[in-house]
Design an enzyme around this catalytic site. Structure first.
Site, short mmCIF file in Angstrom:
data_model
loop_
_atom_site.label_atom_id
_atom_site.label_comp_id
_atom_site.label_asym_id
_atom_site.label_seq_id
_atom_site.Cartn_x
_atom_site.Cartn_y
_atom_site.Cartn_z
N HIS A 1 0.79 -1.28 0.13
CA HIS A 1 0.03 0.03 0.03
C HIS A 1 0.86 1.20 0.15
O HIS A 1 0.51 2.17 -0.73
CB HIS A 1 -0.74 -0.06 1.18
N SER B 1 -5.28 6.10 2.76
CA SER B 1 -4.32 6.98 3.50
C SER B 1 -4.79 8.11 3.99
O SER B 1 -5.98 8.77 3.66
CB SER B 1 -3.41 7.33 2.19
N ASN C 1 4.13 11.26 6.05
CA ASN C 1 3.53 11.00 7.73
C ASN C 1 2.33 10.24 7.42
O ASN C 1 1.25 10.81 8.03
CB ASN C 1 3.46 12.33 8.25
N GLU C 2 2.28 9.35 6.91
CA GLU C 2 0.84 8.72 6.54
C GLU C 2 0.42 7.81 7.73
O GLU C 2 1.30 6.81 8.35
CB GLU C 2 1.11 7.72 5.31
N PHE C 3 -0.94 7.75 7.89
CA PHE C 3 -1.50 6.84 8.71
C PHE C 3 -2.49 5.96 8.06
O PHE C 3 -3.53 6.68 7.32
CB PHE C 3 -2.10 7.64 10.08
#
Length: 259
Positions: free
Chosen positions: A60, A77, A127-129
């Site tokens: 991903h 995302s 800075n992905e969560f």
């Protein structure tokens, strides 16, 4: 990878928490409402073509060669600030006259990509969560409208947001994500800490039956199990909210009639 673009960013006041998350998306609030939330691309493909959803955090995060979302992706995302979501939106959706930035409440379906993948995170500056299985409508606090590159006005509240379900929740700890990392076969991370400690048995390199396809399949099974547990958590909270509301009603109106 995000390209650096020059933006005129206007400071606006907004009532969001420092712990909230943000996602730039071309879909309108009405479309999101009809869909039941921000669903991953893989879910639509699975519904329309029967394509298996790939719930693999590493794949991903990498995306496709062109930088787009994979057709079978099982994550959605988000990022940590409104400004960063705006930058990502301008980079990916800059050709649109209008798009939206959705504000998302923290919950255990969100995984810190940099925290889980560590030095193997392909785009750490984002800075992905990543939201496992997508983001239900009840988790969306509201949205900002972006018109011709500029954020217009304040946040519009989502009337379907359920603060009672998400209040006090936090993102998944990194320890819960290591086994879902989904690194490919013979990837060096499986021999390194912390991933070697949490690696699914099928992904351990010294396993005689170690095969890439088996490892990926094991990761998908574990990811689906985590998603199922998250849904169970929301159902328990929903039931608790119902009983608390019923108790309040009884306290005001007297005893409940027996059926």
């Amino acid at each position: 990878m995000i390209k650096h673009v020059l933006l005129f960013f206007v400071f606006i006041s907004f009532s969001v928490s420092a712990n909230d998350f943000f996602r730039a998306d071309s879909r309108t609030p009405d479309e999101i409402r009809r869909a039941g939330g921000l669903l991953p691309r893989g879910q639509q493909e699975a519904y329309e073509r029967g394509t298996p959803i790939n719930i693999n955090l590493y794949e991903h995060a990498r995306g496709t060669v062109t930088g787009n979302t994979r057709y079978n992706d099982g994550y959605v995302s988000t990022t940590v600030t409104l400004r960063q979501a705006h930058l990502i939106g301008q980079n990916i959706l800059g050709s649109y006259n209008e798009y939206y930035i959705y504000v998302v409440a923290p919950a255990p379906n969100l995984f810190d990509v940099n925290g889980v993948l560590g030095r193997y995170s392909p785009y750490p500056s984002e800075n992905e969560f990543a939201a496992l299985g997508g983001i239900p409508l009840s988790q969306i606090i509201g949205w900002y409208r972006v018109s011709f590159g500029a954020i217009e006005g304040g946040m519009q509240r989502n009337r379907d947001y359920r603060g009672d379900l998400f209040r006090g929740l936090t993102v998944a700890p990194n320890e819960d994500g290591y086994q879902l990392a989904g690194f490919p076969s013979n990837f060096p991370a499986w021999r390194e800490m912390p991933w070697s400690t949490f690696a699914p048995e099928q992904c351990v390199p010294n396993n005689k039956e170690f095969k890439g396809g088996v490892c990926i399949s094991a990761t998908n099974v574990l990811s689906k199990y985590d998603l199922m547990n998250f849904k169970k958590l929301l159902k328990r909270r929903l039931a608790l909210t119902f009983f608390m509301s019923e108790d309040d009603f009884i306290g005001v109106h007297g005893e409940r009639d027996e059926l």
